[in-house]
Write a protein that holds these residues in place. Structure first.
Motif, PDB file in Angstrom:
ATOM      1  N   MET A  79      44.845  49.617  21.044  1.00  0.00           N
ATOM      2  CA  MET A  79      44.365  48.474  20.248  1.00  0.00           C
ATOM      3  C   MET A  79      45.427  48.082  19.217  1.00  0.00           C
ATOM      4  SD  MET A  79      41.690  47.186  21.462  1.00  0.00           S
ATOM      5  CE  MET A  79      41.277  46.041  20.151  1.00  0.00           C
ATOM      6  N   ALA A  80      46.673  48.076  19.668  1.00  0.00           N
ATOM      7  CA  ALA A  80      47.806  47.801  18.784  1.00  0.00           C
ATOM      8  C   ALA A  80      48.594  46.621  19.345  1.00  0.00           C
ATOM      9  CB  ALA A  80      48.701  49.031  18.659  1.00  0.00           C
ATOM     10  N   PRO A  81      48.430  45.415  18.796  1.00  0.00           N
ATOM     11  CA  PRO A  81      49.147  44.250  19.333  1.00  0.00           C
ATOM     12  C   PRO A  81      50.657  44.420  19.378  1.00  0.00           C
ATOM     13  CG  PRO A  81      47.361  43.528  17.915  1.00  0.00           C
ATOM     14  CD  PRO A  81      47.438  45.021  17.776  1.00  0.00           C
ATOM     15  N   GLN A  82      51.242  45.170  18.441  1.00  0.00           N
ATOM     16  CA  GLN A  82      52.695  45.377  18.494  1.00  0.00           C
ATOM     17  C   GLN A  82      53.096  46.111  19.772  1.00  0.00           C
ATOM     18  OE1 GLN A  82      51.865  46.992  14.514  1.00  0.00           O
ATOM     19  NE2 GLN A  82      54.053  46.685  14.150  1.00  0.00           N
ATOM     20  N   LEU A  83      52.260  47.049  20.200  1.00  0.00           N
ATOM     21  CA  LEU A  83      52.554  47.770  21.439  1.00  0.00           C
ATOM     22  C   LEU A  83      52.198  46.933  22.657  1.00  0.00           C
ATOM     23  CD1 LEU A  83      51.486  51.409  20.490  1.00  0.00           C
ATOM     24  CD2 LEU A  83      53.739  50.322  20.342  1.00  0.00           C
ATOM     25  N   TRP A  84      51.145  46.115  22.566  1.00  0.00           N
ATOM     26  CA  TRP A  84      50.869  45.188  23.679  1.00  0.00           C
ATOM     27  C   TRP A  84      52.079  44.286  23.917  1.00  0.00           C
ATOM     28  CZ3 TRP A  84      45.630  43.124  21.364  1.00  0.00           C
ATOM     29  CH2 TRP A  84      44.672  44.144  21.416  1.00  0.00           C
ATOM     30  N   GLU A  85      52.683  43.807  22.836  1.00  0.00           N
ATOM     31  CA  GLU A  85      53.850  42.931  22.984  1.00  0.00           C
ATOM     32  C   GLU A  85      54.978  43.656  23.716  1.00  0.00           C
ATOM     33  OE1 GLU A  85      55.680  39.783  20.019  1.00  0.00           O
ATOM     34  OE2 GLU A  85      56.357  41.804  19.489  1.00  0.00           O
ATOM     35  N   ARG A  86      55.212  44.913  23.372  1.00  0.00           N
ATOM     36  CA  ARG A  86      56.259  45.669  24.051  1.00  0.00           C
ATOM     37  C   ARG A  86      55.927  45.861  25.529  1.00  0.00           C
ATOM     38  NH1 ARG A  86      57.707  50.544  19.712  1.00  0.00           N
ATOM     39  NH2 ARG A  86      57.506  49.258  17.831  1.00  0.00           N
ATOM     40  N   GLN A  87      54.655  46.072  25.844  1.00  0.00           N
ATOM     41  CA  GLN A  87      54.275  46.236  27.240  1.00  0.00           C
ATOM     42  C   GLN A  87      54.486  44.942  28.020  1.00  0.00           C
ATOM     43  OE1 GLN A  87      50.389  47.864  26.057  1.00  0.00           O
ATOM     44  NE2 GLN A  87      50.814  49.668  27.307  1.00  0.00           N
ATOM     45  N   LEU A  88      54.144  43.822  27.425  1.00  0.00           N
ATOM     46  CA  LEU A  88      54.370  42.542  28.087  1.00  0.00           C
ATOM     47  C   LEU A  88      55.861  42.284  28.262  1.00  0.00           C
ATOM     48  CD1 LEU A  88      51.683  40.474  26.156  1.00  0.00           C
ATOM     49  CD2 LEU A  88      51.601  41.069  28.589  1.00  0.00           C
ATOM     50  N   ALA A 105      40.117  40.148  20.288  1.00  0.00           N
ATOM     51  CA  ALA A 105      41.313  40.586  19.568  1.00  0.00           C
ATOM     52  C   ALA A 105      42.575  40.176  20.320  1.00  0.00           C
ATOM     53  CB  ALA A 105      41.278  42.095  19.362  1.00  0.00           C
ATOM     54  N   MET A 106      42.551  40.294  21.631  1.00  0.00           N
ATOM     55  CA  MET A 106      43.711  39.931  22.442  1.00  0.00           C
ATOM     56  C   MET A 106      43.948  38.427  22.403  1.00  0.00           C
ATOM     57  SD  MET A 106      42.909  42.550  25.579  1.00  0.00           S
ATOM     58  CE  MET A 106      42.747  44.315  25.206  1.00  0.00           C
ATOM     59  N   GLN A 107      42.864  37.666  22.496  1.00  0.00           N
ATOM     60  CA  GLN A 107      43.010  36.212  22.453  1.00  0.00           C
ATOM     61  C   GLN A 107      43.570  35.751  21.105  1.00  0.00           C
ATOM     62  OE1 GLN A 107      41.028  33.891  20.590  1.00  0.00           O
ATOM     63  NE2 GLN A 107      41.955  32.060  21.519  1.00  0.00           N
ATOM     64  N   ARG A 108      43.155  36.431  20.034  1.00  0.00           N
ATOM     65  CA  ARG A 108      43.570  36.001  18.693  1.00  0.00           C
ATOM     66  C   ARG A 108      45.074  36.158  18.481  1.00  0.00           C
ATOM     67  NH1 ARG A 108      40.873  37.762  12.856  1.00  0.00           N
ATOM     68  NH2 ARG A 108      42.123  36.317  11.593  1.00  0.00           N
ATOM     69  N   VAL A 109      45.689  37.151  19.122  1.00  0.00           N
ATOM     70  CA  VAL A 109      47.132  37.329  18.950  1.00  0.00           C
ATOM     71  C   VAL A 109      47.927  36.688  20.079  1.00  0.00           C
ATOM     72  CG1 VAL A 109      46.860  39.441  17.593  1.00  0.00           C
ATOM     73  CG2 VAL A 109      47.154  39.612  20.090  1.00  0.00           C
ATOM     74  N   GLY A 110      47.240  36.021  21.001  1.00  0.00           N
ATOM     75  CA  GLY A 110      47.951  35.240  21.995  1.00  0.00           C
ATOM     76  C   GLY A 110      48.329  35.950  23.274  1.00  0.00           C
ATOM     77  N   VAL A 111      47.614  37.031  23.626  1.00  0.00           N
ATOM     78  CA  VAL A 111      47.871  37.652  24.938  1.00  0.00           C
ATOM     79  C   VAL A 111      47.581  36.607  26.007  1.00  0.00           C
ATOM     80  CG1 VAL A 111      47.133  39.438  26.549  1.00  0.00           C
ATOM     81  CG2 VAL A 111      47.355  39.978  24.110  1.00  0.00           C
ATOM     82  N   PRO A 112      48.516  36.338  26.916  1.00  0.00           N
ATOM     83  CA  PRO A 112      48.374  35.184  27.804  1.00  0.00           C
ATOM     84  C   PRO A 112      47.431  35.380  28.973  1.00  0.00           C
ATOM     85  CG  PRO A 112      50.408  36.338  28.281  1.00  0.00           C
ATOM     86  CD  PRO A 112      49.821  37.010  27.074  1.00  0.00           C
ATOM     87  N   SER A 113      47.165  36.623  29.345  1.00  0.00           N
ATOM     88  CA  SER A 113      46.320  36.898  30.500  1.00  0.00           C
ATOM     89  C   SER A 113      45.575  38.194  30.258  1.00  0.00           C
ATOM     90  CB  SER A 113      47.172  37.000  31.769  1.00  0.00           C
ATOM     91  OG  SER A 113      46.361  37.051  32.921  1.00  0.00           O
ATOM     92  N   VAL A 114      44.254  38.166  30.434  1.00  0.00           N
ATOM     93  CA  VAL A 114      43.441  39.341  30.122  1.00  0.00           C
ATOM     94  C   VAL A 114      42.456  39.622  31.245  1.00  0.00           C
ATOM     95  CG1 VAL A 114      43.630  39.166  27.613  1.00  0.00           C
ATOM     96  CG2 VAL A 114      41.800  37.935  28.791  1.00  0.00           C
ATOM     97  N   LEU A 115      42.218  40.895  31.457  1.00  0.00           N
ATOM     98  CA  LEU A 115      41.151  41.354  32.345  1.00  0.00           C
ATOM     99  C   LEU A 115      40.107  42.058  31.498  1.00  0.00           C
ATOM    100  CD1 LEU A 115      43.072  43.027  35.342  1.00  0.00           C
ATOM    101  CD2 LEU A 115      42.063  40.743  35.271  1.00  0.00           C
ATOM    102  N   LEU A 116      38.844  41.728  31.716  1.00  0.00           N
ATOM    103  CA  LEU A 116      37.759  42.509  31.137  1.00  0.00           C
ATOM    104  C   LEU A 116      37.315  43.488  32.215  1.00  0.00           C
ATOM    105  CD1 LEU A 116      35.696  43.174  28.930  1.00  0.00           C
ATOM    106  CD2 LEU A 116      34.223  41.388  29.889  1.00  0.00           C
ATOM    107  N   ALA A 117      37.711  44.735  32.081  1.00  0.00           N
ATOM    108  CA  ALA A 117      37.391  45.746  33.094  1.00  0.00           C
ATOM    109  C   ALA A 117      35.983  46.256  32.850  1.00  0.00           C
ATOM    110  CB  ALA A 117      38.406  46.887  33.043  1.00  0.00           C
ATOM    111  N   ASN A 118      35.041  45.343  32.995  1.00  0.00           N
ATOM    112  CA  ASN A 118      33.654  45.654  32.722  1.00  0.00           C
ATOM    113  C   ASN A 118      32.812  44.452  33.140  1.00  0.00           C
ATOM    114  OD1 ASN A 118      31.534  47.250  31.815  1.00  0.00           O
ATOM    115  ND2 ASN A 118      32.496  47.682  29.836  1.00  0.00           N
ATOM    116  N   GLU A 119      31.511  44.674  33.202  1.00  0.00           N
ATOM    117  CA  GLU A 119      30.590  43.580  33.434  1.00  0.00           C
ATOM    118  C   GLU A 119      30.418  42.777  32.142  1.00  0.00           C
ATOM    119  OE1 GLU A 119      30.599  45.594  36.887  1.00  0.00           O
ATOM    120  OE2 GLU A 119      30.323  46.515  34.928  1.00  0.00           O
TER     121      GLU A 119
END
Length: 407
Positions: A79-88, A105-119
């Motif tokens: 849950m760390a956007p700085q690390l999400w950025e590095r992964q992208l 949270a992901m949408q707020r920092v601009g992650v361009p593509s997300v999967l909700l691994a859940n119902e």
């Protein structure tokens, strides 16, 4: 790709930030400019080794390229956007979330593509996705005809401009969610096809609940489950329920190599989230990269606690506990002392309390009150949620930055 991290980097780091120096008065984005070293941090403190993170990102980038698969690492791990950025930046196609709040949270920092691994079953969350996330590539799971009807009805009520992308989730007996057979999966897919509000794009599952160790029996069961995912995917294509190349999404951090074997049956999307930090326990033993000839992942997380007491010759009490480190899989393991390279052989954590580790030690072990001990952890998913800020070290124990979390 750059994310919108201004708010994250502005997170305060003060004297009451866990692990920070007593007089700290800065922000996450400016921690690396303070000239701090590990000795300036206040135990108990959890740190990340920058070189290990960089190494692990490069290893996974190479691995997914060699195997022709995609990667949406699970964002709930850090849950760390700085690390999400590095992964992208290192080749991930997007980020996975487990709850609607994580997706927000992901949408707020601009992650361009997300999967909700859940119902997705909460009406308010469905409406938010329909109204807010249109510019983001989004998909979620469905595993029942009731779930299909609920999602489709709520999506219709939101007057969304386009259908929501869904994957049929396949489960296994004794697991979590997911259709339990080929026929059940096909029935869910057929229900999706009857609803114009939904667009079926593939199948998904999670094999990590089958077992935690790479024993022959567990690997056999994992392979059988992975094969089921492939069979259902092919059935959906043959039935015309999926028109384009199907997405096949699975793969935690223990068995992603077995999932990659499906690359000739669809577009495989792994969700391995713990590879960025690895660990000294569960994943060090069980990662597909731990025993092979290629590069290994490196543990990046260390937890530091002070020796508080030697109340008995074979007991040491160290100031690190359940509030500091994961304990859901196994207790932390002692690595070394902060100030020298003396051996800690024989030191075993027997019990964890809120802020204390009760350790069994050899009576002859040279370990004194005030010494600071580094521990490795097991299971990164339960390590980040105990901190709003983690400090990042270089290989000389200099503090080169800080990572903020959104827990």
């Amino acid at each position: 790709m750059p994310l919108q991290l201004d708010r994250i980097l502005a997170t305060p780091v003060a004297g009451d930030t866990v692990g920070a120096p007593p007089g700290a008065a800065t922000t996450v984005g400016a921690v690396g400019d303070q000239g701090w070293a590990l000795r300036d941090l206040s135990p108990p403190v959890v740190t990340l080794r920058a070189s290990a993170i960089a190494h692990n990102l490069q290893v996974m980038q190479s691995w997914i390229g060699e195997h022709g698969v995609g990667l949406f690492p699970h964002g709930k791990t850090t849950m760390a956007p700085q690390l999400w950025e590095r992964q992208l930046d290192a080749g991930a196609d997007g980020i996975t979330g487990a709850t609607p709040a994580q997706i927000r949270a992901m949408q707020r920092v601009g992650v361009p593509s997300v999967l909700l691994a859940n119902e997705l079953v909460d009406a308010a969350a469905i409406r938010w996705v329909a109204e807010t996330i249109g510019a983001v590539t989004f998909a979620c799971w469905v595993d029942s005809t009731d779930g299909v009807a609920l999602l489709a009805d709520a999506w219709a009520s939101a007057n969304a401009a386009a259908p929501v992308r869904v994957l049929v989730e396949v489960g296994h007996r004794g697991g979590r969610t997911g259709a339990r057979s080929i026929q059940a999966g096909v029935d869910v897919a057929a229900a999706v096809a009857r609803r114009p509000e939904l667009s079926l794009v593939g199948v998904a599952g999670y094999e990590g609940t089958i077992g935690h160790e790479r024993t022959p029996a567990v690997l056999s069961d994992v392979d059988a489950f992975v094969g089921l995912l492939g069979d259902i995917s092919e059935r959906l294509v043959a039935s015309g329920l999926v028109e384009a190349e199907p997405i096949i999404s699975a793969g935690g951090s223990l068995f992603f190599d077995r999932v990659a074997a499906l690359a000739d049956r669809g577009r495989v999307v792994l969700r391995s989230g713990c590879t960025i930090t690895h660990d000294h326990g569960l994943y060090e033993r069980g990662s597909p990269l731990s025993g092979g000839p290629g590069p290994r992942l490196r543990p990046a997380i260390e937890a530091w606690g002070s020796v508080l007491s030697r109340p008995e010759p074979e007991v040491a009490v160290i100031g690190i506990g359940k509030r500091d480190v994961p304990f859901d899989v196994e207790p932390p393991v002692a690595l070394r002392t902060r100030d020298d390279a003396r051996s800690l052989e024989g030191l075993v954590v027997e019990r964890l309390m809120d802020q204390h580790a009760i350790c069994r030690v050899p009576a002859t072990l040279r370990l004194h009150v005030g010494d600071v001990v580094a521990f490795g952890i097991s299971h990164p998913c339960a390590a980040f949620d105990r901190r709003r800020v983690l400090f990042e070290l270089d290989d000389d124990d200099g503090v080169v930055g800080a990572i903020a979390t959104l827990f």
